[in-house]
Design a protein around this motif. Structure first.
Motif, PDB file in Angstrom:
ATOM      1  N   ARG A 403      19.664 -35.870 -40.827  1.00 37.61           N
ATOM      2  CA  ARG A 403      19.334 -36.220 -42.465  1.00 37.61           C
ATOM      3  C   ARG A 403      20.134 -35.293 -43.323  1.00 37.61           C
ATOM      4  NH1 ARG A 403      15.941 -34.686 -46.207  1.00 37.61           N
ATOM      5  NH2 ARG A 403      15.476 -32.695 -45.230  1.00 37.61           N
ATOM      6  N   ARG A 404      20.386 -34.042 -42.767  1.00 37.34           N
ATOM      7  CA  ARG A 404      21.043 -32.812 -43.507  1.00 37.34           C
ATOM      8  C   ARG A 404      22.446 -32.980 -43.356  1.00 37.34           C
ATOM      9  NH1 ARG A 404      17.929 -28.231 -44.594  1.00 37.34           N
ATOM     10  NH2 ARG A 404      15.660 -28.579 -44.329  1.00 37.34           N
ATOM     11  N   HIS A 406      25.064 -34.102 -44.614  1.00 38.37           N
ATOM     12  CA  HIS A 406      26.003 -33.649 -46.011  1.00 38.37           C
ATOM     13  C   HIS A 406      25.564 -32.711 -46.691  1.00 38.37           C
ATOM     14  CE1 HIS A 406      28.407 -37.346 -44.880  1.00 38.37           C
ATOM     15  NE2 HIS A 406      27.301 -38.009 -44.778  1.00 38.37           N
ATOM     16  N   ASP A 407      24.731 -31.751 -46.470  1.00 41.14           N
ATOM     17  CA  ASP A 407      24.329 -30.742 -47.185  1.00 41.14           C
ATOM     18  C   ASP A 407      25.511 -29.657 -46.776  1.00 41.14           C
ATOM     19  OD1 ASP A 407      22.108 -32.148 -47.596  1.00 41.14           O
ATOM     20  OD2 ASP A 407      20.694 -30.987 -46.501  1.00 41.14           O
ATOM     21  N   SER A 408      25.448 -28.664 -47.651  1.00 40.49           N
ATOM     22  CA  SER A 408      26.322 -27.571 -47.382  1.00 40.49           C
ATOM     23  C   SER A 408      26.057 -26.807 -46.273  1.00 40.49           C
ATOM     24  CB  SER A 408      26.172 -26.619 -48.814  1.00 40.49           C
ATOM     25  OG  SER A 408      25.014 -26.030 -48.761  1.00 40.49           O
ATOM     26  N   GLU A 411      23.604 -23.898 -46.669  1.00 39.94           N
ATOM     27  CA  GLU A 411      21.770 -24.415 -46.715  1.00 39.94           C
ATOM     28  C   GLU A 411      21.547 -24.829 -45.141  1.00 39.94           C
ATOM     29  OE1 GLU A 411      21.917 -27.774 -49.131  1.00 39.94           O
ATOM     30  OE2 GLU A 411      22.210 -26.719 -51.023  1.00 39.94           O
ATOM     31  N   VAL A 412      22.298 -25.608 -44.255  1.00 32.75           N
ATOM     32  CA  VAL A 412      21.824 -25.966 -43.045  1.00 32.75           C
ATOM     33  C   VAL A 412      21.916 -24.783 -42.253  1.00 32.75           C
ATOM     34  CG1 VAL A 412      22.914 -27.338 -40.972  1.00 32.75           C
ATOM     35  CG2 VAL A 412      23.069 -28.242 -43.237  1.00 32.75           C
ATOM     36  N   TRP A 415      18.573 -23.001 -42.779  1.00 29.50           N
ATOM     37  CA  TRP A 415      17.568 -23.692 -41.935  1.00 29.50           C
ATOM     38  C   TRP A 415      17.448 -23.357 -40.562  1.00 29.50           C
ATOM     39  CZ3 TRP A 415      17.927 -27.942 -38.930  1.00 29.50           C
ATOM     40  CH2 TRP A 415      16.789 -28.679 -38.557  1.00 29.50           C
ATOM     41  N   ARG A 454      30.958 -35.561 -40.074  1.00 28.30           N
ATOM     42  CA  ARG A 454      30.894 -35.784 -41.562  1.00 28.30           C
ATOM     43  C   ARG A 454      31.720 -36.828 -42.235  1.00 28.30           C
ATOM     44  NH1 ARG A 454      28.486 -30.570 -44.123  1.00 28.30           N
ATOM     45  NH2 ARG A 454      30.321 -30.453 -45.130  1.00 28.30           N
TER      46      ARG A 454
END
Length: 491
Positions: A403-404, A406-408, A411-412, A415, A454
């Protein structure tokens, strides 16, 4: 709870006597007259800060410690005290999901003084009304769904204040082998006590108990009787009854039941402990004094219970009579999950002599307990992360990484760092290094796979991936000492 080596095998009297009233207290709640007495205490310390609010209950605590038969008839003024309510508000989780009223912690706090004053007045004149609990579900390791109740914010706040007041009483009553959701006691305290009880005590058999749907099955009628044994302030009792009768709201349908207590509220763990204190703890202490012939070890964390025995006959009789005891109070031991297994020092050797396999394992608080040996060949209990729990956790992380996708990277990475740190912080006990390393390794593979997908040209060389892992993922290390170096200090 366990005997110290060298002492009588028949005793399971804890290091701190939980209740001098013993079985008499349990009998009082099963139909006899309630103990007389009252405490019309005054709030001797009107505190000015959140941190010192609990000190206003010292007199309550002192009386509860001195006289196990006292019924407290004046407690509500501790609950509606403005400083107590303010303290309770700051104990709530800021990011918790809102209940049926939609009220959030931040919004309520914008007019905190006015809101608390209004709530205090409603509590004083009996105008406070509990709201239904919003039902939600979280997945369990076995694939089933665990029901949780999301309580309205004011209900959480009042429950937190009531729990603080009642803890001053019940912490003087609860058994030493009870660990679940109690101040100053953690899951690792229970795990360490179990480890020491098996490795240092005369445990040959382990009864792994599972109460079927405990939070949904307990009798509200019996629960109120148990509470009234100590709490004579009917205004506080009515508060608890309001929460029990508020009902559950699920998909727009309100359901009110006379059984069970919704999980998720601040009061639910304490009410569960009170119920099992009278149903299980006091009965177990009396059973040991009157019936047991050998060593007995008891560790209970809420409704998760493990009992160790020296004699097989004791274990079988305890199991048989506990079924009858539970049935009296509308509880049932799970027929498939409740097991008696040979476990402890010498279990492997005895089974080998009989031509049987290795000793069975059991799970307690997320750890699989295994009969093993140290490097010197001495008996030891090996604790490893339960496989089903770890697999379920990894599957959840896998889906979240997708789900994440394409997050930077920061950020990933932040987490994942929090996830791994939390996992290692709980499961980082001695003998569990292989499972910790496997957990971090699988996460690193999942993350690498997601980064490579990605884009069509998004392949990430493993050398670069190793730099990312060193940057963001904490090491899989043991962060808890051996129990022998910790339990004598915390117990």
């Amino acid at each position: 709870m366990m005997n110290e080596p060298g002492k009588s095998d028949r005793s399971i009297v804890p290091e701190k006597s939980p209740n001098k009233a013993g079985s008499a207290a349990a009998e009082g709640t099963e139909g006899r007259d309630l103990a007389k007495g009252s405490l019309r205490q005054q709030n001797t310390l009107r505190t000015q800060s959140r941190g010192s609010v609990p000190s206003a209950l010292e007199r309550v605590r002192a009386v509860a410690r001195k006289d196990k038969g006292t019924r407290f008839t004046a407690l509500l003024h501790h609950v509606y005290d403005l400083e107590m309510l303010r303290w309770a508000y700051w104990q709530l989780k800021k990011e918790a999901a809102p209940g049926v009223d939609g009220e959030t912690w931040q919004h309520y706090g914008e007019s905190l003084g006015e809101n608390l004053l209004d709530l205090s007045h409603r509590l004083q004149r009996g105008a406070y009304r509990a709201q239904p609990v919003r039902r939600t579900y979280i997945p369990k390791a076995d694939g089933r769904q665990r029901p949780l109740g999301v309580t309205a914010l004011e209900d959480k706040l009042v429950q937190r204040a009531v729990v603080e007041v009642l803890n001053a009483i019940y912490e003087e009553d609860f058994a030493d082998f009870s660990y679940g959701f109690r101040p100053g006691r953690s899951q690792h305290d229970a795990l360490d006590r179990l480890y020491l009880g098996i490795t240092r005590g005369k445990v040959n058999w382990v009864l792994d108990l599972d109460i079927k749907a405990f939070f949904d099955s307990l009798s509200q009628t019996w629960l109120v009787k148990f509470i009234e044994h100590r709490i004579g302030d009917q205004r506080v009792v009515r508060l608890i009854q309001k929460w029990l009768r508020a009902g559950v709201l699920e998909e727009g349908k309100l359901t009110v039941s006379e059984e069970g207590t919704p999980q998720g509220g601040s009061a639910s763990p304490l009410l569960a402990n009170v119920y099992l204190h009278y149903v299980f703890d006091l009965w177990t202490q009396a059973w040991c004094r009157k019936i047991a012939r050998g060593y007995l070890l008891v560790v209970r964390y809420a409704d998760d219970i493990v009992v160790g025995f020296q004699e097989q006959a004791d274990a079988e009789r305890f199991w048989r009579e506990l079924k009858e005891r539970m049935a009296k109070f509308q509880l049932e031991l799970h027929p498939e999950k409740t097991r008696l297994l040979e476990f402890g020092r010498g279990a492997a050797e005895r089974r080998q002599q009989r031509g049987e396999g290795k000793p069975e394992t059991f799970t307690f608080l997320g750890f699989t307990h295994i009969c093993g040996t140290t490097r010197k060949g001495e008996f030891a209990v090996v604790r490893q992360t339960n496989r089903k729990r770890m697999q379920a956790k990894l599957q959840g992380i896998k889906h979240e990484l997708r789900r994440r996708m394409h997050d930077s990277l920061p950020e990933v990475g932040a987490w994942l760092r929090a996830v791994v740190r939390g996992h290692v912080g709980y499961y980082g006990v001695p003998t569990n290094s292989p499972a910790l390393r496997a957990f971090v390794y699988v996460i690193s593979r999942y993350w690498h796979r997601v980064l490579c997908r990605r884009s069509q040209r998004g392949h990430v060389p493993w050398e670069r991936m190793k730099r990312l892992l060193r940057r963001w993922l904490p090491p899989a290390r043991i962060c808890h000492p051996y129990p022998s170096g910790r339990v004598p200090v915390t117990t």
